[in-house]
Write an enzyme that holds these catalytic residues in place. Structure first.
Site, PDB file in Angstrom:
ATOM      1  N   MET A   1     -19.591 -35.091 -15.948  1.00 49.40           N
ATOM      2  CA  MET A   1     -18.188 -35.477 -16.061  1.00 49.40           C
ATOM      3  C   MET A   1     -17.524 -35.597 -14.696  1.00 49.40           C
ATOM      4  SD  MET A   1     -16.788 -33.584 -19.496  1.00 49.40           S
ATOM      5  CE  MET A   1     -15.097 -33.874 -19.042  1.00 49.40           C
TER       6      MET A   1
ATOM      7  N   LYS B   1       0.809  -1.215   0.000  1.00 46.90           N
ATOM      8  CA  LYS B   1       0.000   0.000   0.000  1.00 46.90           C
ATOM      9  C   LYS B   1       0.846   1.270   0.000  1.00 46.90           C
ATOM     10  CE  LYS B   1      -3.378   2.432   2.900  1.00 46.90           C
ATOM     11  NZ  LYS B   1      -4.152   2.371   4.167  1.00 46.90           N
TER      12      LYS B   1
END
Length: 448
Positions: free
Chosen positions: A441, A119
């Site tokens: 699947m 930051k």
């Protein structure tokens, strides 16, 4: 700036942008959970060699290592699923680092790069956070020098095998699309009368309507493509990595075939199948060199006669077409039928982004791809939830093109919130939701 609803969606959208354009996709997220939410997207891009740059926020430099609020070691977490990553500790290094990140993501074998930015590095209230905005035009990365040009000696050896082969098959993988080599692939195939199979990652690299097209190989491929590879005497593997979904049992895969392997990543050569000729380099440059050498030796007339082989392949295609049983009256409409009708109603250059599952396989099988860079899917990682955000990224990149997201009910529920992004940002994708109420699947894989 496009504000997505979830950071995983941001990475998949950047991924879709990159696949559609060939450029570098970018996303920006915050620290902590924002950063960790990108990991699945990074892993998917890494497996499929997609160039993206992910910029993550980080706690201020003086708090790193103190378990500060929303601090995670995102560099450590993502090291296994990024091509490279950075933690910027000096404001003066930021512009240089970003330049390197884009270069690494796009050059050589493409892949995702993460840049972690504390930051205070970009805090306007920090008097030390002044940095030079001049974007460097050059990079200096000792030890990083991707091989791109093909070795002329290896090219000559490859050409000798090509000219004598009687049952050749061009085994085309996603690396051909990464190299933007579809045009030269077309030239090579026609010059040598070489039948072409395109893997799941390479759909569209060679036109499905072309007479030399055999289709998709492997577990979800068609009879002719699979059998052609098994019976071939020469496999020309272009930007493909002999994935287990293609080879099955490696020892029984194409047992009588010699192999020419072209791939920009040296680590792929001999990893699964030992090639007879190994060409480390960019697929486009390698094919250009091969075509030039072939033409110097007489072009099409110099090849062995492939007529019996082509007749055999045509016989298989006629006898064993890819087909399905039509729905009986009163039954649910078949998904294959839906995809065929969608395909017929769409422009030829429609971009299709799929999720992962049965709908993905049906789309890859029953949608005819005659243009490159029109099939977008998570192949290597198989990431459910990929389709909607990837389609949004593709639409942002190509606003004039029709973009379909073909999704299943399971995948759709994972990133459906990104429809809000598409709506608010004016990105009108189309969604085909194949709802069979079943993770087909996933369940089949559990049974194996």
């Amino acid at each position: 700036h496009i504000l997505v609803r979830h950071e995983q969606g941001a990475v998949h959208a950047a991924d879709g942008y990159a696949r559609a354009t060939g450029g570098v996709g970018v996303c920006l997220v915050t620290s902590g959970p924002g950063a960790t939410n990108t990991v699945t997207g990074l892993a998917s891009a890494y497996m499929d060699s997609i160039p993206i740059v992910v910029i993550t926020g980080q706690v201020p430099t003086n708090l790193i290592g103190n378990d500060a609020f929303q601090e995670v070691d995102i560099v450590g977490i993502t090291r296994p699923c990024t091509k490279h990553n950075y933690l910027v500790k000096d404001p003066w290094q930021l512009a240089k680092t970003l330049r390197e990140a884009f270069y690494i993501a796009k050059s050589g074998r493409p892949g995702p790069v993460l840049v972690d930015v504390p930051k205070d590095i970009v805090d306007a209230n920090n008097p030390d956070a002044y940095f030079d905005f001049v974007y460097p035009t050059e990079v200096d990365l000792p030890g990083y020098s991707p091989s791109t040009a093909a070795d002329p000696v290896a090219v000559e050896r490859a050409v000798e095998l090509l000219l004598t082969a009687e049952r050749p098959v061009l085994y085309v993988g996603g690396g051909v699309l990464k190299a933007r080599a579809a045009e030269i692939l077309h030239r090579l195939a026609e010059l040598g009368d070489l039948p072409v199979v395109t893997t799941l990652m390479a759909r569209g690299a060679f036109p499905d309507s072309h007479e030399l097209t055999l289709g998709m190989p492997g577990m979800h491929g068609n009879y002719t493509a699979v059998t052609a590879m098994q019976r071939s005497d020469l496999l020309i593997a272009m930007g493909s990595r002999f994935d287990d979904r293609v080879t099955g049992k490696v020892g029984a895969f194409a047992p009588d075939a010699k192999v020419i392997h072209v791939d920009i990543d040296p680590a792929e050569h001999g990893k699964v199948r030992q090639p007879d000729v190994s060409i480390v380099g960019d697929c486009r440059l390698a094919m250009e060199a091969m075509v030039a050498e072939l033409e110097a030796r007489g072009g099409a007339s110099a090849f062995a006669d492939h007529t019996p082989w082509r007749q055999q392949l045509s016989g298989w295609q006629e006898k064993y077409p890819l087909t399905y049983e039509a729905s009986a009256p009163g039954e649910y409409v078949k998904p294959q039928f839906v995809l065929e009708k969608l395909r017929d109603a769409c422009p030829a250059d429609t971009i299709v982004a799929s999720g992962v599952g049965q709908h993905q396989m049906w789309a890859s099988q029953y949608w005819d791809f005659d243009h490159p860079y029109t099939w977008i899917n998570s192949g290597g990682l198989g990431t459910m939830g990929f389709s909607i955000p990837a389609a949004i990224g593709a639409k942002a990149a190509m606003p004039e093109r029709t973009v379909w997201a073909v999704d299943g009910d399971g995948c759709f529920q994972m990133t459906a919130q990104e429809l809000v992004t598409a709506s608010l940002e004016g990105l009108p994708i189309k969604v085909a939701l194949l709802n069979n109420g079943y993770l087909g699947m996933v369940l089949s894989l559990i049974h194996i």
